[in-house]
Design an enzyme around this catalytic site. Structure first.
Site, PDB file in Angstrom:
ATOM      1  N   HIS A  56       9.194 -23.236  16.948  1.00  0.00           N
ATOM      2  CA  HIS A  56       8.918 -22.201  16.222  1.00  0.00           C
ATOM      3  C   HIS A  56       9.473 -20.935  17.078  1.00  0.00           C
ATOM      4  O   HIS A  56       9.687 -20.835  18.205  1.00  0.00           O
ATOM      5  CB  HIS A  56       7.408 -21.896  15.990  1.00  0.00           C
ATOM      6  N   ASP A 105       4.854 -26.973   9.019  1.00  0.00           N
ATOM      7  CA  ASP A 105       5.332 -27.884   8.101  1.00  0.00           C
ATOM      8  C   ASP A 105       5.282 -29.174   8.381  1.00  0.00           C
ATOM      9  O   ASP A 105       5.398 -29.946   7.498  1.00  0.00           O
ATOM     10  CB  ASP A 105       6.912 -27.425   7.983  1.00  0.00           C
TER      11      ASP A 105
END
Ligand code: COA
Length: 374
Positions: A261, A312
Site C-alpha cells: 500500500h 482488496d
C-alpha cells in the site's frame, strides 16, 4: 527548471487539507470524520456512513429515516439507462458499463452541470441508488436472466443481493457485505478520489468527476486489485501450489495483487475487520481449499517481501464466497467509494483551487523546425 524536485507519483506530496478522513499508518487506523472505521462497521450501516461523509455527521433517527427514504425513492432503474443497457454487448466489462452509465445519467439530467451543493447531493443520492441497479441488471443480462426490480423495503446492501441473485442471503453474509461497503467507502487522497478532485477543480460537474474516478478505480494498482486477487486464488489448488505460485511470480518480478500500500507500510488497518467478515462468510459457504491458499499466499508474500495484504485481499475472496462474479468486485467498490468521491467533490468545490502541477521538462533542447519534410 534544474532545481525543481520531482515527486514522481506525487509520493509524499500533501496536496490539500481535508476534514473527511485520515489514515494514520503508525497508529494503524482509519477514521471517517473522527470515527474509527472499525467502530462504524460494528454499530452502523452503510447509509449512516454515507450520511456521515456527505453531511459531516452521523444522522439522527429522523435524518436517517429521511435519507433512507430519499435513496429508496431512486431505487428503480432509470428507463433511459435501462434502454441503453439493452444495446450493449453482454460481454462488456461491468466496470466499463458503470463508467458509461454514470456519464449517461449526466446526459439525461437537465441540471447536469449545476454546481449547487443541494443539487449535487440530490444527483449523488440518485447515483447511490442507481449504480447497484445498473450492476445487477447488466450482470443478469450477462447470465441470460431477467432483471429483478429493486425492493424498497431493503437497505442498499440487502437490496443489491436481491437485485443480483433474486434473493437475500443469510444475515451474516449481508452484514459482511455491508462491512466491506463501509471499509471501501473512503480513503483520503487515493488515486480515484484525487482524480475526482482534479476534475472538480476545473469547475466541471459531478457526473464528469465520477466518470473519471471510475476510470481511475478500474486499474489493477487501485480498485482492480480485488478482481486480480481472485484470478490468482482461483488458479491455486492447495497450500503448496500457492507457495510455488507466489515464488514463481516474484521470481518473474511480478507484483502480487492485494499486497502492499502506498500509505500503510505496516499493514492495512481495514484488513482485520474484513478478515472477520470473510470468516463469517466462509462459515456459511464452503470455501474448499481457498482459505488455505489465501493463508499460504499471505505467509509467503510476507516471508519473501515483508509485504502485508491490503483490503482488496480479504474483500476479493469474501465477494467470491458471497457468490459474486469476479468482474463484479470492482463495480462493488464503486458502489461504496461513490460516497467518498462525492464528499471530496463537495469539499473541493467549497474551497477550490485549480489542480495543476508543474513538470520538469527533460525533452530536446530548443531547435529550429526543418523547412521541409525529410
Ligand atoms: N508485490 C510484489 N512487490 C511489491 C508489491 C506487491 N504487491 N507492492 C510493492 N512491491 C515492491 C515493489 O516491487 C518495490 O520493490 P523494489 O523497491 O524492489 O522495486 C517496493 O515494493 C516498493 O513498491 P512501490 O511501487 O514503490 O510502492 P508504492 O507505494 O508505489 O505501491 C502499490 C503501492 C499499492 C501500487 C503496490 O504495493 C502494488 O502494486 N500493490 C499491488 C496492487 C494492489 O494490491 N493495489 C491495491 C492497493 S489498495
Amino acid at each position: 527548471m534544474d532545481d525543481q524536485q520531482v515527486h514522481k507519483g506525487l509520493v509524499g506530496v500533501v496536496a490539500d487539507t481535508t476534514t473527511i478522513s485520515t489514515i494514520d499508518p503508525q497508529g494503524n487506523s482509519l477514521t471517517y470524520r473522527g470515527y474509527r472505521v472499525e467502530e462504524l462497521t460494528e454499530h452502523r450501516d452503510f447509509e449512516d456512513v454515507v450520511h456521515l461523509l456527505w453531511y459531516g455527521e452521523l444522522p439522527t433517527a429522523g435524518e436517517y429515516d429521511a435519507f433512507v427514504a430519499r435513496i429508496r425513492g431512486y431505487y428503480g432503474l432509470d428507463p433511459a439507462v435501462d434502454a441503453w443497457l439493452r444495446t450493449v454487448p453482454v460481454d462488456a466489462h461491468p466496470m466499463d458499463i458503470v463508467r458509461t452509465a454514470v456519464s449517461i445519467f449526466g446526459v439525461h439530467d437537465p441540471r447536469h452541470s449545476a454546481l449547487d451543493r443541494d443539487v449535487t447531493l440530490e444527483q449523488a443520492t440518485r447515483l447511490l441508488a442507481q449504480i447497484p441497479a445498473v450492476i445487477a441488471a447488466h450482470q443478469r443480462r450477462r447470465k441470460g436472466e431477467t432483471t429483478v426490480p429493486a425492493n424498497r423495503e431493503l437497505g442498499l446492501a440487502a437490496n443489491f443481493f436481491h437485485m443480483y441473485f433474486g434473493e437475500v442471503p443469510h444475515p451474516d453474509i449481508v452484514r459482511a457485505f455491508e462491512t466491506s461497503l463501509i471499509l471501501y467507502a473512503e480513503h483520503s487522497f487515493n488515486a480515484s478520489t484525487f482524480t475526482a478532485r482534479v476534475v472538480t477543480s476545473t469547475l466541471s460537474d459531478l457526473y464528469s468527476a465520477i466518470t473519471a474516478a471510475v476510470g481511475a478505480l478500474k486499474g489493477p494498482l487501485h480498485g482492480g486489485a480485488n478482481e486480480a486477487v481472485m484470478h490468482m486464488l482461483s488458479q491455486l489448488s492447495d497450500r503448496e501450489a500457492a507457495r510455488r505460485w507466489v515464488d514463481n511470480a516474484l521470481a518473474r518480478g511480478e507484483r502480487i495483487m492485494g499486497f502492499g500500500h502506498r500509505v500503510y507500510k505496516n499493514g492495512d488497518s481495514r484488513v482485520p475487520t474484513m478478515e472477520r467478515a470473510l470468516r463469517a462468510v466462509a462459515a456459511q459457504r464452503d470455501p474448499g481449499p481457498l482459505l488455505e491458499c489465501y493463508e499460504a499466499v499471505q505467509e509467503v508474500v510476507y516471508e519473501r517481501k515483508k509485504l502485508r495484504p491490503n483490503l482488496d485481499y480479504p474483500a476479493g475472496l469474501a465477494y467470491h464466497l458471497m457468490g459474486f462474479d469476479t468482474e463484479i468486485f470492482t463495480p462493488i467498490f464503486v458502489m461504496a467509494r461513490l460516497s467518498g468521491w462525492v464528499a471530496h467533490v463537495l469539499e473541493q468545490r467549497a474551497a477550490n483551487a485549480l489542480i495543476r502541477p508543474l513538470a520538469a521538462y527533460t525533452g530536446p533542447s530548443p531547435r529550429p523546425v526543418p523547412l521541409e519534410r525529410r
